[in-house]
Write an enzyme that holds these catalytic residues in place. Sequence first.
Site, PDB file in Angstrom:
ATOM      1  N   ASP A 125      31.371   5.510  13.511  1.00 53.02           N
ATOM      2  CA  ASP A 125      31.358   6.983  13.539  1.00 53.02           C
ATOM      3  C   ASP A 125      31.807   7.472  14.917  1.00 53.02           C
ATOM      4  O   ASP A 125      32.459   8.510  15.029  1.00 53.02           O
ATOM      5  CB  ASP A 125      29.966   7.538  13.211  1.00 53.02           C
ATOM      6  CG  ASP A 125      29.851   7.937  11.739  1.00 53.02           C
ATOM      7  OD1 ASP A 125      30.489   7.263  10.906  1.00 53.02           O
ATOM      8  OD2 ASP A 125      29.139   8.913  11.423  1.00 53.02           O
ATOM      9  N   ASP A 184      24.284  -1.085  22.790  1.00 52.48           N
ATOM     10  CA  ASP A 184      24.143   0.150  23.584  1.00 52.48           C
ATOM     11  C   ASP A 184      25.291   0.270  24.594  1.00 52.48           C
ATOM     12  O   ASP A 184      25.860   1.353  24.780  1.00 52.48           O
ATOM     13  CB  ASP A 184      22.758   0.234  24.266  1.00 52.48           C
ATOM     14  CG  ASP A 184      22.218  -1.113  24.713  1.00 52.48           C
ATOM     15  OD1 ASP A 184      22.890  -2.142  24.492  1.00 52.48           O
ATOM     16  OD2 ASP A 184      21.113  -1.149  25.286  1.00 52.48           O
ATOM     17  N   TYR A 190       0.836  -1.223   0.000  1.00 51.49           N
ATOM     18  CA  TYR A 190       0.000   0.000   0.000  1.00 51.49           C
ATOM     19  C   TYR A 190       0.864   1.264   0.000  1.00 51.49           C
ATOM     20  O   TYR A 190       0.618   2.208   0.760  1.00 51.49           O
ATOM     21  CB  TYR A 190      -0.941   0.037   1.216  1.00 51.49           C
ATOM     22  CG  TYR A 190      -1.785  -1.193   1.384  1.00 51.49           C
ATOM     23  CD1 TYR A 190      -2.679  -1.573   0.390  1.00 51.49           C
ATOM     24  CD2 TYR A 190      -1.681  -1.972   2.524  1.00 51.49           C
ATOM     25  CE1 TYR A 190      -3.451  -2.716   0.544  1.00 51.49           C
ATOM     26  CE2 TYR A 190      -2.446  -3.117   2.687  1.00 51.49           C
ATOM     27  CZ  TYR A 190      -3.325  -3.483   1.685  1.00 51.49           C
ATOM     28  OH  TYR A 190      -4.083  -4.610   1.824  1.00 51.49           O
ATOM     29  N   ASP A 242      28.431   0.206  11.530  1.00 50.17           N
ATOM     30  CA  ASP A 242      28.338   1.460  10.782  1.00 50.17           C
ATOM     31  C   ASP A 242      28.219   2.607  11.788  1.00 50.17           C
ATOM     32  O   ASP A 242      28.942   3.619  11.724  1.00 50.17           O
ATOM     33  CB  ASP A 242      27.106   1.399   9.864  1.00 50.17           C
ATOM     34  CG  ASP A 242      27.045   2.555   8.881  1.00 50.17           C
ATOM     35  OD1 ASP A 242      27.943   3.418   8.911  1.00 50.17           O
ATOM     36  OD2 ASP A 242      26.092   2.609   8.082  1.00 50.17           O
ATOM     37  N   LYS A 276      22.819  -7.492  19.844  1.00 45.48           N
ATOM     38  CA  LYS A 276      21.679  -7.014  20.646  1.00 45.48           C
ATOM     39  C   LYS A 276      20.805  -8.248  20.874  1.00 45.48           C
ATOM     40  O   LYS A 276      19.621  -8.265  20.552  1.00 45.48           O
ATOM     41  CB  LYS A 276      20.942  -5.903  19.868  1.00 45.48           C
ATOM     42  CG  LYS A 276      19.867  -5.171  20.643  1.00 45.48           C
ATOM     43  CD  LYS A 276      20.392  -4.327  21.783  1.00 45.48           C
ATOM     44  CE  LYS A 276      19.238  -3.749  22.593  1.00 45.48           C
ATOM     45  NZ  LYS A 276      19.671  -3.167  23.867  1.00 45.48           N
TER      46      LYS A 276
END
Length: 354
Positions: free
Chosen positions: A250, A222, A145, A246, A189
């Site tokens: 940084d 985390d 949709y 990724d 995770k």
Amino acid sequence: MKTLTIAVIAGDGVGVEVIPPAKRVLEKVARLYDVAFAFQDFDWGSQHYFRWGHMMPAGALDLLSPCDAILLGAVGHPDIPDHTTLNGLLLPIRRAFDQYANVRPAFLYPGVTSPLAKPRGGDIDFVVVRENTEGEYAQVGGFVYQHQPEEIAIQTSVFTRRGIERIVRFAFELAVKRGKKRRVTSVTKSNAQGYSMVLWDRVFDEVAAGYPGIETESLLVDAAAMNFIRRPESFDVVVGSNLFCDILSDISAIIIGSMGLAASANLDPERRFPSMFEPVHGSVPDIAGQGVVNPLAAILSASMMLDHLGLSDAAVKVERAVAGVLAEGKVRTRDLGGTSSTEEVAAAVLEKIA
Ligand SMILES: NC(=O)c1ccc[n+]([C@@H]2O[C@H](COP(=O)([O-])OP(=O)(O)OC[C@H]3O[C@@H](n4cnc5c(N)ncnc54)[C@H](O)[C@@H]3O)[C@@H](O)[C@H]2O)c1
């Protein structure tokens, strides 16, 4: 004299400013090590897209395939959606040439100030190893949709035992080769992602059993993000999925002083295809065209390329030249607190190589 063919895609934004210095460094160091580089320049990227409707032409991969390596600047343009530029050039190359190991060193050079209060030159010295061909970037999914009020997007992550096994093994081999802290940290995770990441943990443990001399650690992503800030000096080799590393890379790029110092390699460790070398940063549109971008990430990526091509002495020579310029602190771009231009930094590195 051996001649190596290097495909060069300067790409977008600052890509066209940082790749020429990297080529000049390669040319200079080649003369010292009795090797020659034949550069094949490809003007692919956003300008190609504006003209032809795609980032690179049909058959582009066939042109790259016979080359010994690929040197890439950056892709990304403010007027083109990022998923178009990325999926139109970078990701197809990584996948087609099975460049499954994305290697991103994080080294705090003496003379460079980290935004973190504690670390001094040499204190941060680790490598992020990112799975580069599957995981969250497998690009499997679709819309239902589309553009309707009830639209649905499904994006599936793909984790294969083979894919996890080979990247984890690469990370352990790297820890052995580095011979430094002899520690591999796995990032997942698996508390929230009970299938893919649980498989990752299991495969990690199986591979680790074959490396009794290497210490292991498993962190949730985390906690890893927090510990990159809290205890960056504790890491040696960090391995994780495409998305997680990724993002984490940084963080590792900025804690060593600037994105402008972060180099990377997209490796096919089995050497069936050309590997690709590129700075971690993107097209940096905020300062593109001003001649002030830091070229050192691209130059250090070229140094990683030399190492991969078996020219390890030449690679060390380039890295030492960069380290020398940074240690002196006289010539540096704005991102490192200086006022020098891209060209001035490139010239300082070239002078050190001589
Ligand atoms: N591999 C790639 O080609 C790649 C990677 C990341 C982003 N991108 C693309 O690049 C574009 C810009 O993305 P972004 O702004 O999020 O990331 P970016 O890496 O281009 O820039 C982030 C910031 O870091 C600083 N910076 C980065 N490299 C620098 C250097 N060499 N010298 C001085 N300062 C530097 C700048 O302040 C810049 O604003 C987007 O279109 C994005 O999709 C491409």
